[in-house]
Motif scaffolding. Structure first.
Motif, PDB file in Angstrom:
ATOM      1  N   LYS A 161       0.837  -1.201   0.000  1.00  0.00           N
ATOM      2  CA  LYS A 161       0.000   0.000   0.000  1.00  0.00           C
ATOM      3  C   LYS A 161       0.867   1.245   0.000  1.00  0.00           C
ATOM      4  CE  LYS A 161      -4.115  -1.660   2.289  1.00  0.00           C
ATOM      5  NZ  LYS A 161      -5.184  -1.296   3.185  1.00  0.00           N
ATOM      6  N   TYR A 162       2.123   1.051   0.307  1.00  0.00           N
ATOM      7  CA  TYR A 162       3.086   2.140   0.492  1.00  0.00           C
ATOM      8  C   TYR A 162       4.379   1.699  -0.149  1.00  0.00           C
ATOM      9  CZ  TYR A 162       3.678   6.227   3.610  1.00  0.00           C
ATOM     10  OH  TYR A 162       3.798   7.476   4.148  1.00  0.00           O
ATOM     11  N   PHE A 163       5.006   2.603  -0.842  1.00  0.00           N
ATOM     12  CA  PHE A 163       6.268   2.299  -1.501  1.00  0.00           C
ATOM     13  C   PHE A 163       7.297   3.277  -0.955  1.00  0.00           C
ATOM     14  CE2 PHE A 163       2.655   1.594  -4.285  1.00  0.00           C
ATOM     15  CZ  PHE A 163       2.779   0.238  -4.547  1.00  0.00           C
ATOM     16  N   VAL A 164       8.407   2.761  -0.480  1.00  0.00           N
ATOM     17  CA  VAL A 164       9.429   3.599   0.125  1.00  0.00           C
ATOM     18  C   VAL A 164      10.765   3.318  -0.549  1.00  0.00           C
ATOM     19  CG1 VAL A 164      10.651   4.166   2.275  1.00  0.00           C
ATOM     20  CG2 VAL A 164       8.208   3.624   2.342  1.00  0.00           C
ATOM     21  N   PHE A 165      11.474   4.393  -0.847  1.00  0.00           N
ATOM     22  CA  PHE A 165      12.832   4.288  -1.352  1.00  0.00           C
ATOM     23  C   PHE A 165      13.732   4.979  -0.343  1.00  0.00           C
ATOM     24  CE2 PHE A 165      10.179   3.725  -4.995  1.00  0.00           C
ATOM     25  CZ  PHE A 165      10.812   2.699  -5.693  1.00  0.00           C
ATOM     26  N   VAL A 166      14.869   4.355  -0.053  1.00  0.00           N
ATOM     27  CA  VAL A 166      15.787   4.885   0.937  1.00  0.00           C
ATOM     28  C   VAL A 166      17.097   5.284   0.281  1.00  0.00           C
ATOM     29  CG1 VAL A 166      14.784   3.605   2.874  1.00  0.00           C
ATOM     30  CG2 VAL A 166      16.631   2.561   1.532  1.00  0.00           C
ATOM     31  N   ALA A 167      17.724   6.264   0.888  1.00  0.00           N
ATOM     32  CA  ALA A 167      19.079   6.672   0.514  1.00  0.00           C
ATOM     33  C   ALA A 167      20.001   6.079   1.576  1.00  0.00           C
ATOM     34  CB  ALA A 167      19.189   8.193   0.487  1.00  0.00           C
ATOM     35  N   ARG A 168      20.952   5.278   1.104  1.00  0.00           N
ATOM     36  CA  ARG A 168      21.848   4.566   2.013  1.00  0.00           C
ATOM     37  C   ARG A 168      23.280   5.044   1.800  1.00  0.00           C
ATOM     38  NH1 ARG A 168      20.438   0.107   4.642  1.00  0.00           N
ATOM     39  NH2 ARG A 168      18.747  -0.372   3.209  1.00  0.00           N
ATOM     40  N   ALA A 169      23.949   5.411   2.886  1.00  0.00           N
ATOM     41  CA  ALA A 169      25.346   5.853   2.824  1.00  0.00           C
ATOM     42  C   ALA A 169      26.272   4.637   2.846  1.00  0.00           C
ATOM     43  CB  ALA A 169      25.660   6.783   3.981  1.00  0.00           C
ATOM     44  N   ASP A 170      27.555   4.907   2.641  1.00  0.00           N
ATOM     45  CA  ASP A 170      28.581   3.859   2.582  1.00  0.00           C
ATOM     46  C   ASP A 170      28.465   2.796   3.662  1.00  0.00           C
ATOM     47  OD1 ASP A 170      29.915   4.599   0.298  1.00  0.00           O
ATOM     48  OD2 ASP A 170      31.308   5.922   1.352  1.00  0.00           O
ATOM     49  N   GLY A 171      28.332   3.177   4.893  1.00  0.00           N
ATOM     50  CA  GLY A 171      28.305   2.206   5.978  1.00  0.00           C
ATOM     51  C   GLY A 171      26.996   1.452   6.107  1.00  0.00           C
TER      52      GLY A 171
END
Length: 159
Positions: A57-67
């Motif tokens: 029902k919800y779509f999420v995209f994340v920004a992930r750093a190196d670690g």
């Protein structure tokens, strides 16, 4: 900050950290406007997000750093309206942690949201900004990304 940032679709395993960022976003808005506009419970938000993701029902995209740490996210859901000529997307939350805001992370998250919407056949993508004038910079960001003011105001009533 010049960490390598990747954008990827969130999994249920990301729910805890995304929910923490939701709390950060709401706190930032309330601190800026000086109004307790939201109630936030971390456990409830985490569980709600897990349910929404599992049900798609919800779509999420994340920004992930190196670690592997999450530094931002964008959330989307699908809506339908006659005025919108069919299905369209709404972006209820976009947040980038302050120390990453000058690295085009928000731009990349919005770009991912647009691509995702195109892949789903959405006719448009809508967003509501926090209150103006306190969030003029947010409005300017969205306008630079091609969003246009369509008028009106967001209203709500508790049920």
């Amino acid at each position: 900050m010049s960490a390598k940032i990747t954008i990827e679709r969130a999994t249920v395993g990301d729910s805890d950290e995304v929910a923490v960022m939701v709390g950060e976003l709401l706190s930032e808005i309330m601190n800026t406007i000086g109004v307790q506009a939201f109630s936030f419970d971390l456990e409830e938000t985490t569980n709600r997000l897990k349910d929404f993701l599992n049900l798609e029902k919800y779509f999420v995209f994340v920004a992930r750093a190196d670690g592997g740490n999450l530094v931002g996210f964008v959330a989307l859901y699908e809506s339908y309206a006659l005025y919108a000529e069919g299905s369209f997307g709404t972006m209820p939350e976009l947040y980038v942690r302050p120390e990453f805001r000058s690295n085009h992370v928000g731009l990349r998250l919005v770009s991912q949201a647009k691509s995702f919407g195109t892949s789903r056949g959405w006719k448009r993508l809508e967003v509501t900004t926090p209150p103006i004038p306190q969030f003029d910079k947010t409005l300017a960001f969205y306008e630079r990304e091609g969003f246009a003011i369509t008028g009106g105001r967001k209203l709500k009533i508790a049920l």
